[in-house]
Design a protein around this motif. Structure first.
Motif, mmCIF file in Angstrom:
data_model
loop_
_atom_site.group_PDB
_atom_site.id
_atom_site.type_symbol
_atom_site.label_atom_id
_atom_site.label_comp_id
_atom_site.label_asym_id
_atom_site.label_seq_id
_atom_site.Cartn_x
_atom_site.Cartn_y
_atom_site.Cartn_z
ATOM 1 N N ARG A 37 0.829 -1.210 0.000
ATOM 2 C CA ARG A 37 0.000 0.000 0.000
ATOM 3 C C ARG A 37 0.858 1.251 0.000
ATOM 4 N NH1 ARG A 37 -4.605 -0.057 -1.963
ATOM 5 N NH2 ARG A 37 -5.211 1.704 -0.710
ATOM 6 N N ARG A 38 1.994 1.199 0.687
ATOM 7 C CA ARG A 38 2.854 2.375 0.750
ATOM 8 C C ARG A 38 3.538 2.650 -0.580
ATOM 9 N NH1 ARG A 38 6.565 1.305 5.214
ATOM 10 N NH2 ARG A 38 4.798 0.710 6.457
ATOM 11 N N THR A 39 3.959 1.604 -1.285
ATOM 12 C CA THR A 39 4.701 1.798 -2.526
ATOM 13 C C THR A 39 3.815 1.879 -3.764
ATOM 14 O OG1 THR A 39 5.027 -0.583 -2.744
ATOM 15 C CG2 THR A 39 6.757 0.658 -1.638
ATOM 16 N N HIS A 40 2.592 1.374 -3.680
ATOM 17 C CA HIS A 40 1.715 1.342 -4.857
ATOM 18 C C HIS A 40 0.416 2.067 -4.605
ATOM 19 C CE1 HIS A 40 4.310 -1.446 -6.921
ATOM 20 N NE2 HIS A 40 4.305 -2.230 -5.857
ATOM 21 N N GLY A 41 0.458 3.384 -4.422
ATOM 22 C CA GLY A 41 -0.785 4.123 -4.423
ATOM 23 C C GLY A 41 -1.201 4.750 -3.124
ATOM 24 N N GLY A 42 -0.356 4.903 -2.178
ATOM 25 C CA GLY A 42 -0.725 5.637 -0.983
ATOM 26 C C GLY A 42 -1.497 4.811 0.017
ATOM 27 N N PHE A 43 -2.322 5.468 0.786
ATOM 28 C CA PHE A 43 -3.048 4.831 1.873
ATOM 29 C C PHE A 43 -4.498 4.628 1.496
ATOM 30 C CE2 PHE A 43 0.465 7.122 3.797
ATOM 31 C CZ PHE A 43 1.054 6.091 4.524
ATOM 32 N N ILE A 44 -5.202 3.849 2.290
ATOM 33 C CA ILE A 44 -6.618 3.585 2.044
ATOM 34 C C ILE A 44 -7.399 4.889 2.181
ATOM 35 C CG2 ILE A 44 -8.640 2.355 2.919
ATOM 36 C CD1 ILE A 44 -6.705 0.210 3.935
ATOM 37 N N GLY A 45 -8.315 5.153 1.277
ATOM 38 C CA GLY A 45 -9.130 6.350 1.354
ATOM 39 C C GLY A 45 -8.730 7.407 0.340
ATOM 40 N N ARG A 46 -7.615 7.253 -0.312
ATOM 41 C CA ARG A 46 -7.200 8.216 -1.323
ATOM 42 C C ARG A 46 -7.605 7.790 -2.719
ATOM 43 N NH1 ARG A 46 -1.039 9.737 -0.132
ATOM 44 N NH2 ARG A 46 -1.296 10.434 1.979
ATOM 45 N N GLY A 47 -8.190 6.664 -2.823
ATOM 46 C CA GLY A 47 -8.577 6.189 -4.143
ATOM 47 C C GLY A 47 -7.399 5.688 -4.941
ATOM 48 N N GLY A 48 -6.318 5.352 -4.274
ATOM 49 C CA GLY A 48 -5.160 4.804 -4.962
ATOM 50 C C GLY A 48 -4.270 5.820 -5.630
ATOM 51 N N ARG A 49 -4.476 7.091 -5.401
ATOM 52 C CA ARG A 49 -3.653 8.111 -6.042
ATOM 53 C C ARG A 49 -2.803 8.810 -5.009
ATOM 54 N NH1 ARG A 49 -6.677 11.432 -10.419
ATOM 55 N NH2 ARG A 49 -4.538 11.959 -10.729
ATOM 56 N N SER A 50 -1.612 9.133 -5.393
ATOM 57 C CA SER A 50 -0.744 9.859 -4.469
ATOM 58 C C SER A 50 -1.042 11.357 -4.547
ATOM 59 C CB SER A 50 0.721 9.600 -4.823
ATOM 60 O OG SER A 50 1.023 10.175 -6.069
ATOM 61 N N ASP A 51 -0.580 12.094 -3.574
ATOM 62 C CA ASP A 51 -0.814 13.536 -3.537
ATOM 63 C C ASP A 51 -0.122 14.250 -4.692
ATOM 64 O OD1 ASP A 51 -2.434 13.473 -1.352
ATOM 65 O OD2 ASP A 51 -0.820 13.845 0.076
ATOM 66 N N ALA A 52 1.082 13.800 -5.043
ATOM 67 C CA ALA A 52 1.826 14.471 -6.116
ATOM 68 C C ALA A 52 1.084 14.367 -7.442
ATOM 69 C CB ALA A 52 3.223 13.873 -6.232
ATOM 70 N N ALA A 53 0.547 13.209 -7.744
ATOM 71 C CA ALA A 53 -0.191 13.044 -8.999
ATOM 72 C C ALA A 53 -1.459 13.882 -8.992
ATOM 73 C CB ALA A 53 -0.529 11.577 -9.224
ATOM 74 N N GLY A 54 -2.129 13.945 -7.859
ATOM 75 C CA GLY A 54 -3.342 14.752 -7.762
ATOM 76 C C GLY A 54 -3.043 16.231 -7.948
ATOM 77 N N TYR A 55 -1.950 16.707 -7.358
ATOM 78 C CA TYR A 55 -1.599 18.111 -7.496
ATOM 79 C C TYR A 55 -1.147 18.413 -8.917
ATOM 80 C CZ TYR A 55 0.291 22.688 -6.612
ATOM 81 O OH TYR A 55 0.525 24.032 -6.655
ATOM 82 N N ARG A 56 -0.439 17.496 -9.546
ATOM 83 C CA ARG A 56 -0.004 17.684 -10.936
ATOM 84 C C ARG A 56 -1.218 17.790 -11.846
ATOM 85 N NH1 ARG A 56 2.388 12.966 -12.226
ATOM 86 N NH2 ARG A 56 3.632 13.252 -10.370
#
Length: 92
Positions: A37-56
C-alpha cells in the motif's frame, strides 16, 4: 482484496495460539500488505492516487483553464493582447 487479507491475518493470529508459526505468517502478511500500500498508491481512502499526482493534475487543469480563458474570453481582450506582447518580448 485488502479486507480479505486483513481477515486472513486475523485468522492466522487466532491460529497462532495453537502454533506460533501462524503468528509469523500473519506478521509477514501484514508487513507485505502495508508495504504494498505504501509503494503502490498511498493509503486507504485516497482512491489509490498519491498527492503528487493529484496536485499535478490540478496544475495542468488550472493551466488549461487559464489558457482557454485568455484565448477565448471577450472581456479585456485588448489588455491581454498587450500583456502577451510584453511577455513575449514584443513592443512595449
Amino acid at each position: 482484496m485488502i479486507v480479505l487479507l486483513i481477515v486472513l491475518a486475523v485468522v492466522f493470529l487466532g491460529l497462532g495460539f495453537l502454533e506460533p508459526l501462524w503468528w509469523l505468517a500473519a506478521a509477514a502478511m501484514l508487513y507485505g500488505v502495508t508495504r504494498h500500500r505504501r509503494t503502490h498508491g498511498g493509503f486507504i481512502g485516497r482512491g489509490g492516487r498519491s498527492d503528487a499526482a493529484g496536485y499535478r493534475d490540478y496544475q495542468q487543469r488550472r493551466d488549461r483553464t487559464e489558457r482557454w480563458d485568455r484565448r477565448y474570453s471577450r472581456n479585456h481582450r485588448a489588455r491581454r493582447r498587450r500583456e502577451d506582447r510584453r511577455d513575449h518580448g514584443g513592443r512595449k
